[in-house]
Design a protein around this motif. Sequence first.
Motif, PDB file in Angstrom:
ATOM      1  N   PRO A  27       0.835  -1.210   0.000  1.00 27.06           N
ATOM      2  CA  PRO A  27       0.000   0.000   0.000  1.00 27.06           C
ATOM      3  C   PRO A  27       0.866   1.255   0.000  1.00 27.06           C
ATOM      4  CG  PRO A  27      -0.766  -1.588   1.635  1.00 27.06           C
ATOM      5  CD  PRO A  27       0.543  -2.102   1.122  1.00 27.06           C
ATOM      6  N   TYR A  28       0.374   2.282  -0.667  1.00 29.57           N
ATOM      7  CA  TYR A  28       1.185   3.496  -0.810  1.00 29.57           C
ATOM      8  C   TYR A  28       1.587   4.078   0.531  1.00 29.57           C
ATOM      9  CZ  TYR A  28      -2.735   6.510   0.455  1.00 29.57           C
ATOM     10  OH  TYR A  28      -3.746   7.137   1.132  1.00 29.57           O
ATOM     11  N   PHE A  29       0.749   3.857   1.553  1.00 29.20           N
ATOM     12  CA  PHE A  29       1.041   4.445   2.859  1.00 29.20           C
ATOM     13  C   PHE A  29       1.977   3.577   3.691  1.00 29.20           C
ATOM     14  CE2 PHE A  29      -3.067   2.225   2.905  1.00 29.20           C
ATOM     15  CZ  PHE A  29      -2.811   1.223   3.822  1.00 29.20           C
ATOM     16  N   ARG A  30       2.403   2.422   3.132  1.00 33.93           N
ATOM     17  CA  ARG A  30       3.349   1.591   3.857  1.00 33.93           C
ATOM     18  C   ARG A  30       4.756   2.078   3.551  1.00 33.93           C
ATOM     19  NH1 ARG A  30       4.299  -5.014   3.731  1.00 33.93           N
ATOM     20  NH2 ARG A  30       5.735  -5.056   5.507  1.00 33.93           N
ATOM     21  N   ILE A  31       5.340   2.769   4.495  1.00 35.71           N
ATOM     22  CA  ILE A  31       6.691   3.291   4.363  1.00 35.71           C
ATOM     23  C   ILE A  31       7.511   2.694   5.496  1.00 35.71           C
ATOM     24  CG2 ILE A  31       8.123   5.360   4.353  1.00 35.71           C
ATOM     25  CD1 ILE A  31       5.716   6.902   3.284  1.00 35.71           C
ATOM     26  N   PHE A  32       8.443   1.846   5.162  1.00 41.28           N
ATOM     27  CA  PHE A  32       9.241   1.179   6.188  1.00 41.28           C
ATOM     28  C   PHE A  32      10.016   2.213   6.995  1.00 41.28           C
ATOM     29  CE2 PHE A  32       8.609  -2.241   3.164  1.00 41.28           C
ATOM     30  CZ  PHE A  32       8.459  -3.369   3.963  1.00 41.28           C
ATOM     31  N   ASN A  33       9.841   2.192   8.296  1.00 40.88           N
ATOM     32  CA  ASN A  33      10.659   3.030   9.177  1.00 40.88           C
ATOM     33  C   ASN A  33      11.912   2.233   9.511  1.00 40.88           C
ATOM     34  OD1 ASN A  33      11.849   4.091  11.622  1.00 40.88           O
ATOM     35  ND2 ASN A  33      10.036   5.381  11.806  1.00 40.88           N
ATOM     36  N   PRO A  34      13.074   2.626   8.996  1.00 38.98           N
ATOM     37  CA  PRO A  34      14.263   1.796   9.183  1.00 38.98           C
ATOM     38  C   PRO A  34      14.696   1.664  10.636  1.00 38.98           C
ATOM     39  CG  PRO A  34      14.822   3.889   8.134  1.00 38.98           C
ATOM     40  CD  PRO A  34      13.341   3.803   8.147  1.00 38.98           C
ATOM     41  N   GLU A  35      14.381   2.651  11.456  1.00 40.16           N
ATOM     42  CA  GLU A  35      14.754   2.548  12.859  1.00 40.16           C
ATOM     43  C   GLU A  35      13.862   1.538  13.587  1.00 40.16           C
ATOM     44  OE1 GLU A  35      17.408   3.575  13.837  1.00 40.16           O
ATOM     45  OE2 GLU A  35      17.973   5.168  12.453  1.00 40.16           O
ATOM     46  N   LEU A  36      12.565   1.564  13.290  1.00 33.44           N
ATOM     47  CA  LEU A  36      11.681   0.566  13.894  1.00 33.44           C
ATOM     48  C   LEU A  36      11.998  -0.834  13.377  1.00 33.44           C
ATOM     49  CD1 LEU A  36       8.247   2.450  13.855  1.00 33.44           C
ATOM     50  CD2 LEU A  36       9.858   2.175  15.761  1.00 33.44           C
ATOM     51  N   GLN A  37      12.340  -0.940  12.097  1.00 28.24           N
ATOM     52  CA  GLN A  37      12.716  -2.240  11.539  1.00 28.24           C
ATOM     53  C   GLN A  37      13.973  -2.775  12.225  1.00 28.24           C
ATOM     54  OE1 GLN A  37      11.271  -4.072   8.627  1.00 28.24           O
ATOM     55  NE2 GLN A  37       9.545  -2.886   9.355  1.00 28.24           N
ATOM     56  N   ARG A  38      14.893  -1.896  12.500  1.00 28.72           N
ATOM     57  CA  ARG A  38      16.118  -2.302  13.208  1.00 28.72           C
ATOM     58  C   ARG A  38      15.792  -2.831  14.606  1.00 28.72           C
ATOM     59  NH1 ARG A  38      20.690   2.138  15.089  1.00 28.72           N
ATOM     60  NH2 ARG A  38      21.926   0.781  16.467  1.00 28.72           N
ATOM     61  N   LYS A  39      14.955  -2.131  15.334  1.00 26.14           N
ATOM     62  CA  LYS A  39      14.606  -2.566  16.683  1.00 26.14           C
ATOM     63  C   LYS A  39      13.864  -3.891  16.682  1.00 26.14           C
ATOM     64  CE  LYS A  39      14.353   2.144  18.550  1.00 26.14           C
ATOM     65  NZ  LYS A  39      13.454   3.199  19.093  1.00 26.14           N
ATOM     66  N   LYS A  40      13.043  -4.094  15.667  1.00 22.36           N
ATOM     67  CA  LYS A  40      12.228  -5.297  15.612  1.00 22.36           C
ATOM     68  C   LYS A  40      13.012  -6.518  15.159  1.00 22.36           C
ATOM     69  CE  LYS A  40       7.802  -7.015  13.818  1.00 22.36           C
ATOM     70  NZ  LYS A  40       6.585  -6.668  13.029  1.00 22.36           N
ATOM     71  N   PHE A  41      13.881  -6.349  14.157  1.00 26.12           N
ATOM     72  CA  PHE A  41      14.519  -7.505  13.531  1.00 26.12           C
ATOM     73  C   PHE A  41      16.022  -7.616  13.800  1.00 26.12           C
ATOM     74  CE2 PHE A  41      10.803  -6.586  10.775  1.00 26.12           C
ATOM     75  CZ  PHE A  41      10.099  -7.751  11.047  1.00 26.12           C
ATOM     76  N   ASP A  42      16.614  -6.588  14.419  1.00 22.93           N
ATOM     77  CA  ASP A  42      18.027  -6.659  14.806  1.00 22.93           C
ATOM     78  C   ASP A  42      18.175  -6.027  16.176  1.00 22.93           C
ATOM     79  OD1 ASP A  42      20.739  -7.359  14.317  1.00 22.93           O
ATOM     80  OD2 ASP A  42      21.194  -5.292  13.746  1.00 22.93           O
ATOM     81  N   ALA A  43      17.382  -6.531  17.107  1.00 24.70           N
ATOM     82  CA  ALA A  43      17.250  -5.904  18.423  1.00 24.70           C
ATOM     83  C   ALA A  43      18.577  -5.798  19.166  1.00 24.70           C
ATOM     84  CB  ALA A  43      16.241  -6.686  19.269  1.00 24.70           C
ATOM     85  N   HIS A  44      19.483  -6.742  18.928  1.00 21.84           N
ATOM     86  CA  HIS A  44      20.785  -6.730  19.619  1.00 21.84           C
ATOM     87  C   HIS A  44      21.902  -6.158  18.747  1.00 21.84           C
ATOM     88  CE1 HIS A  44      18.900  -9.011  22.808  1.00 21.84           C
ATOM     89  NE2 HIS A  44      18.489  -9.913  21.933  1.00 21.84           N
ATOM     90  N   ASP A  45      21.535  -5.554  17.648  1.00 25.84           N
ATOM     91  CA  ASP A  45      22.486  -4.890  16.750  1.00 25.84           C
ATOM     92  C   ASP A  45      23.572  -5.818  16.219  1.00 25.84           C
ATOM     93  OD1 ASP A  45      21.323  -2.363  16.629  1.00 25.84           O
ATOM     94  OD2 ASP A  45      22.340  -1.663  18.438  1.00 25.84           O
ATOM     95  N   GLU A  46      23.252  -7.100  16.087  1.00 25.08           N
ATOM     96  CA  GLU A  46      24.253  -8.027  15.542  1.00 25.08           C
ATOM     97  C   GLU A  46      24.562  -7.719  14.085  1.00 25.08           C
ATOM     98  OE1 GLU A  46      23.599 -12.281  16.666  1.00 25.08           O
ATOM     99  OE2 GLU A  46      21.806 -11.458  17.637  1.00 25.08           O
ATOM    100  N   TYR A  47      23.539  -7.439  13.312  1.00 25.48           N
ATOM    101  CA  TYR A  47      23.724  -7.121  11.896  1.00 25.48           C
ATOM    102  C   TYR A  47      24.434  -5.775  11.740  1.00 25.48           C
ATOM    103  CZ  TYR A  47      22.390  -6.426   6.959  1.00 25.48           C
ATOM    104  OH  TYR A  47      22.392  -6.204   5.608  1.00 25.48           O
ATOM    105  N   ILE A  48      24.013  -4.797  12.537  1.00 21.15           N
ATOM    106  CA  ILE A  48      24.645  -3.476  12.490  1.00 21.15           C
ATOM    107  C   ILE A  48      26.112  -3.588  12.892  1.00 21.15           C
ATOM    108  CG2 ILE A  48      24.601  -1.118  13.381  1.00 21.15           C
ATOM    109  CD1 ILE A  48      22.163  -1.906  11.655  1.00 21.15           C
ATOM    110  N   ARG A  49      26.397  -4.380  13.908  1.00 19.14           N
ATOM    111  CA  ARG A  49      27.778  -4.515  14.383  1.00 19.14           C
ATOM    112  C   ARG A  49      28.677  -5.094  13.303  1.00 19.14           C
ATOM    113  NH1 ARG A  49      26.481  -6.813  18.550  1.00 19.14           N
ATOM    114  NH2 ARG A  49      26.401  -4.951  19.859  1.00 19.14           N
TER     115      ARG A  49
END
Length: 456
Positions: free
Chosen positions: A398-420
């Motif tokens: 849907p056009y109004f679905r805009i991924f918030n990258p910060e919320l996505q990070r908290k949800k799917f990389d909660a321990h920052d393993e991917y970011i690290r």
Amino acid sequence: MVSPSVVWFRDDLRIADNPALRAAVDRGEPIICLYVLEGDADGMRELGGAAKWWLHHSLDSLGERLRERGGALVLRRGRAADIVPAVVADASAGAVFWNRRYGGAEREIDAGIKTALRDDGVEVASFAASVLFEPWTVQTGSGTPYSVFTPFWRACQDLPAPRAPLPAPREVHAPSGAPDSDDLDAWGLLPTKPDWAGGLREAWEPGEPAALRRLKGFLYDDLGDYDRSRDEPAGEATSHLSPYLRWGEVSPYQVWHETVKNRGTGAHAASASRFLSEIGWREFACHTLYHFPDLATKNWRSGFDAFPWPRLNRAHLEAWQQGRTGVALVDAGMRELWHSGAMHNRVRMVTASYLIKNLMIDWRLGEQWFWDTLVDADGASNPFNWQWVAGSGADAAPYFRIFNPELQRKKFDAHDEYIRRWAPDHLDGDAPEPLVDLGDTRRQALAAYEDVKRAR
């Protein structure tokens, strides 16, 4: 009189479950195994750099597999419409076999070659090998292509089950006077100055043997966690099969039947069903390309042509390409892509959404970057998925679905393993300054989408 068969390999660089190769073996004559590097002739799309790297190693592997069975891989570069008939004529071949492909330019090339060869009295046959269900066999009740995935996949599952995979031939006899072949190294598919492929070599092993090992490893070691952990980019729950499927080093039939055989019960069965639906999503992309050949250049939804793209900010585009946006998950994903030629699917959606809906850059520019840097860059899936994120494609978000990258990070990389792993500067306080404000640009994107709605 010997009348060799020609097997024209394309996106099916394997010997197991290869119907074209099987047809040639069953015909009983010597076999010329041909690969043509077509470039951008006749509307074909030039391969990206990462794809060329993979292709080199995949052809090298295929050639070795054929030599082990008494065969040889003949390499030629140029227009297939010139090369295939020339090889047939020079070898006095009596039959040509290939597996079908579904892009518009490819179908036109194949149809022209088939007509020309048949006019010369040569047997020609093509086969289904890269999709489970042919695009013309899956239609709505009104005879039109499906535009939404769920009913599409339901319709596929109502059809007869996909055929069983074919075994690899034990022998592939080449003729005594095989045609001349180009030297693979002379094609220059590998980067040299500079050699930027170190990360690709570290991450991947192209070729059919590696594909089959990866399939077995995923089904036996990782499938049980797939449904629960597939969206976590730091994990290993995904199959990593996409480049092997793109190059046809493993077939969807092999993946389908091996997964069904290892489906199990309970959570394991749920994971198997989820994984098979992802194979279905790949099918949906292939079918969409068949019915809409301009998928990489035109909006599938023509109403999206009214989207008010602002003037291109090249500095923003380059920052996105280089992983310098100041947004941790986006930067990590783009750096993973540059290093390894791949990116976790969840992060692909996030990085694409950020480019389109926060930086307000045309999806086609992002699609082109992925085309050049992904080892699994596929003529159907790559543009199909970019259009899905943009909102211009089939079954689009849907056009109004805009991924918030910060919320996505908290949800799917909660321990920052991917970011690290990929963007440690975002944890050390050395991250680039954010290019844009996520909230402000979200509101701007929503306003632009409202313009599209009003223009319909």
